[in-house]
Motif scaffolding. Structure first.
Motif, PDB file in Angstrom:
ATOM      1  N   TYR A   1      16.313  54.596   7.546  1.00  0.00           N
ATOM      2  CA  TYR A   1      16.864  53.358   8.120  1.00  0.00           C
ATOM      3  C   TYR A   1      15.769  52.522   8.773  1.00  0.00           C
TER       4      TYR A   1
ATOM      5  N   TYR B   1      13.605  50.847   6.229  1.00  0.00           N
ATOM      6  CA  TYR B   1      14.363  49.833   5.504  1.00  0.00           C
ATOM      7  C   TYR B   1      14.509  48.551   6.323  1.00  0.00           C
ATOM      8  N   THR B   2      14.634  48.688   7.632  1.00  0.00           N
ATOM      9  CA  THR B   2      14.840  47.522   8.506  1.00  0.00           C
ATOM     10  C   THR B   2      13.581  47.169   9.298  1.00  0.00           C
TER      11      THR B   2
ATOM     12  N   HIS C   1      25.922  51.626  11.343  1.00  0.00           N
ATOM     13  CA  HIS C   1      25.184  51.625  12.595  1.00  0.00           C
ATOM     14  C   HIS C   1      25.710  52.684  13.557  1.00  0.00           C
TER      15      HIS C   1
ATOM     16  N   LEU D   1      24.519  56.133  12.419  1.00  0.00           N
ATOM     17  CA  LEU D   1      23.098  56.316  12.716  1.00  0.00           C
ATOM     18  C   LEU D   1      22.858  56.481  14.213  1.00  0.00           C
TER      19      LEU D   1
END
Length: 358
Positions: A264, A267-268, A280, A283
């Motif tokens: 994550y 990726y962000t 979200h 996570l």
């Protein structure tokens, strides 16, 4: 007689209350440091992230000492810390630091709240923050200094309180405080981004992505350094797979959490991306579970390892006040405080000066 002495099961000194305290106070301390970082090194460019970070830190900063008082069992034991002068004890040092940390943390939250709101758009119970005429923006940096010192003191004393015990080889390593620090640090960016997603707060905070990557790398480096060291702590770490299937379960869980959070974060990394409230939230739970599982392993499962005897000390999580009920109650209290702070910062009352919140 010698055989009986060597094989007497050892009672566990720390109960799940200690895990809850280390968990919540670690998040509070690292949250305070991140809020100070956003203030002093990002020049107030991220007011919403700073406000949310302080709200999260304040809620955990309230719950942590409550869990600690439950771990001490009686109010008299708390009072004794202040009636005796024992600066060589990390527990005594912690007893001095914790109240000051909580006070300055709440003060910082209220000052930042005053700075970013107007009186007529602040919930009526919080309008007292707008009493009197003073420049809160000039006061905040002066509050940051003691808050940062007390937050660092929290992180130091909680790590050293466990680290100094040489009787248990797993604990006597400099990697332990770093592991506690980085596992707490990686929770804050994920919690802030989840809060923003739920509240539909529009503010790009790529610095949080960098902080999360830094924290996750720190977790991995600390665990690898711990496991590969040539000290008794390293040997004890490498022998954990032989100590029961519970260690395999813990290791697998930690690995899954780290991989998911790494994917994550990468990726962000360059820009915040809206993956939806459900992703979200999952996570965020992974991030919290990583911090909590590491603390459970260090504070509870390590106590079951042989210290003065020759076999595993038995421990079964009870459903009572000193077991599952204590864990559930502290998480329930934290959830309640999150709902309260969420409501106080709700769009209905809360609007940043000059910027529509949401």
């Amino acid at each position: 007689m010698i055989r009986e002495i060597l094989t007497v099961p050892q009672e566990l000194a720390w109960l799940p209350w200690a895990v809850q305290y280390f968990f919540f106070i670690g998040i509070a301390a690292t949250g305070a440091l991140i809020a100070i970082f956003l203030r002093l090194f990002r020049k107030g460019l991220y007011p919403k992230a700073e406000m949310i970070t302080l709200a999260i830190a304040a809620t955990t900063g309230i719950v942590g000492p409550i869990a600690l008082s439950a771990d001490l069992h009686q109010p008299g034991r708390i009072v004794n810390f202040y009636l005796s002068f024992t600066p060589w004890s990390w527990m005594w040092i912690g007893a001095i630091i914790v109240p000051f940390f909580v006070v300055f943390l709440l003060l910082q939250f209220l000052l930042v709240l005053r700075e970013n709101t107007t009186k007529n758009k602040t919930f009526k119970w919080l309008r007292f923050v707008h009493w009197f005429n003073y420049n809160e923006t000039k006061l905040i940096p002066f509050c940051c200094i003691p808050l940062a010192l007390f937050a660092l003191g929290i992180l130091l004393y909680t790590g050293k309180e466990v680290n100094v015990l040489q009787a248990q080889a797993m604990w006597f390593t400099p990697w332990l405080p770093w592991t506690l620090f980085f596992t707490a640090l990686q929770t804050i960016p994920m919690l802030v981004k989840t809060w923003k997603n739920w509240a539909n707060v529009q503010e790009q905070n790529t610095c949080l992505n960098r902080l999360q990557l830094f924290a996750l790398v720190g977790v991995v480096v600390s665990l690898i350094g711990w496991a590969t060291s040539s000290t008794p702590a390293g040997e004890a770490f490498r022998s954990l797979p032989d100590k029961g299937s519970v260690w395999f379960t813990i290791g697998l869980g930690v690995l899954v959490y780290i991989i998911a959070l790494f994917v994550y974060t990468l990726y962000t990394f360059k820009a915040d991306k809206n993956l939806g409230w459900f992703i979200h939230t999952i996570l965020a739970l992974f991030s919290l579970s990583l911090a909590w599982t590491i603390r459970w392993a260090i504070l509870m499962q390590v106590q079951t390892l042989p210290k003065y005897n020759i076999f595993i000390n038995p421990y079964h999580l009870s459903w009572g006040f000193d077991g599952a009920l204590g864990i559930i109650s502290t998480f329930g209290l934290w959830l309640t405080l999150l709902i309260v702070f969420w409501s106080l910062l709700n769009d209905r009352w809360f609007t940043f000066k000059g910027v529509q919140h949401g």
